[in-house]
Design a protein around this motif. Structure first.
Motif, PDB file in Angstrom:
ATOM      1  N   LEU A  58       0.822  -1.207   0.000  1.00  0.00           N
ATOM      2  CA  LEU A  58       0.000   0.000   0.000  1.00  0.00           C
ATOM      3  C   LEU A  58       0.858   1.260   0.000  1.00  0.00           C
ATOM      4  N   HIS A  59       1.893   1.275   0.838  1.00  0.00           N
ATOM      5  CA  HIS A  59       2.744   2.461   0.971  1.00  0.00           C
ATOM      6  C   HIS A  59       4.055   2.346   0.208  1.00  0.00           C
ATOM      7  N   GLU A  60       4.292   1.175  -0.384  1.00  0.00           N
ATOM      8  CA  GLU A  60       5.539   0.916  -1.109  1.00  0.00           C
ATOM      9  C   GLU A  60       6.752   1.280  -0.260  1.00  0.00           C
ATOM     10  N   SER A  61       6.754   0.742   0.969  1.00  0.00           N
ATOM     11  CA  SER A  61       7.845   1.031   1.889  1.00  0.00           C
ATOM     12  C   SER A  61       8.162  -0.198   2.733  1.00  0.00           C
ATOM     13  N   VAL A  62       9.346  -0.187   3.303  1.00  0.00           N
ATOM     14  CA  VAL A  62       9.800  -1.270   4.177  1.00  0.00           C
ATOM     15  C   VAL A  62       9.997  -0.695   5.567  1.00  0.00           C
ATOM     16  N   THR A  63       9.543  -1.425   6.574  1.00  0.00           N
ATOM     17  CA  THR A  63       9.739  -1.008   7.949  1.00  0.00           C
ATOM     18  C   THR A  63       9.818  -2.236   8.836  1.00  0.00           C
ATOM     19  N   ILE A  64       9.997  -2.002  10.106  1.00  0.00           N
ATOM     20  CA  ILE A  64       9.999  -3.078  11.093  1.00  0.00           C
ATOM     21  C   ILE A  64       8.737  -2.914  11.924  1.00  0.00           C
ATOM     22  N   ILE A  65       8.020  -4.014  12.109  1.00  0.00           N
ATOM     23  CA  ILE A  65       6.813  -3.977  12.922  1.00  0.00           C
ATOM     24  C   ILE A  65       6.850  -5.126  13.925  1.00  0.00           C
ATOM     25  N   SER A  66       6.093  -4.949  14.998  1.00  0.00           N
ATOM     26  CA  SER A  66       6.012  -6.014  15.990  1.00  0.00           C
ATOM     27  C   SER A  66       5.078  -7.105  15.486  1.00  0.00           C
ATOM     28  N   LYS A  67       5.189  -8.253  16.088  1.00  0.00           N
ATOM     29  CA  LYS A  67       4.312  -9.368  15.735  1.00  0.00           C
ATOM     30  C   LYS A  67       2.858  -8.974  15.978  1.00  0.00           C
ATOM     31  N   ALA A  68       2.597  -8.245  17.070  1.00  0.00           N
ATOM     32  CA  ALA A  68       1.234  -7.797  17.392  1.00  0.00           C
ATOM     33  C   ALA A  68       0.700  -6.843  16.324  1.00  0.00           C
TER      34      ALA A  68
END
Length: 85
Positions: A58-68
């Motif tokens: 959707l945002h054409e981006s990479v990030t780090i997210i929590s499992k939750a």
């Protein structure tokens, strides 16, 4: 889409984690925490599965997210609708 962090180049992964840490902020309460220490914490979270590298179509981006956060995305109707387009 989850991207296995083990498949990323070491420098790329470090830069991604450092960028995440800097966006997150540096106020860690009473005890200061260096950026290097925070990067190590996030890397440990990736290794343990508590966090993951996530590519957002959707945002054409990479990030780090929590499992939750990832689980919450799976039940978000807006996010799911964006995948159908």
């Amino acid at each position: 889409m989850i991207i296995p962090h083990q498949q990323l180049d070491t420098d790329t992964l470090y830069n991604l984690i450092e960028s995440y840490v800097l966006r997150e902020g540096t106020d860690y309460g009473e005890q200061e925490c260096s950026i290097e220490s925070k990067v190590a914490q996030v890397k440990q979270q990736l290794n343990s599965g508590e966090a993951m590298v996530f590519f957002s179509e959707l945002h054409e981006s990479v990030t780090i997210i929590s499992k939750a956060e990832f689980i919450a995305l799976q039940t978000d109707p807006e996010y799911q609708a964006s995948l159908d387009n």
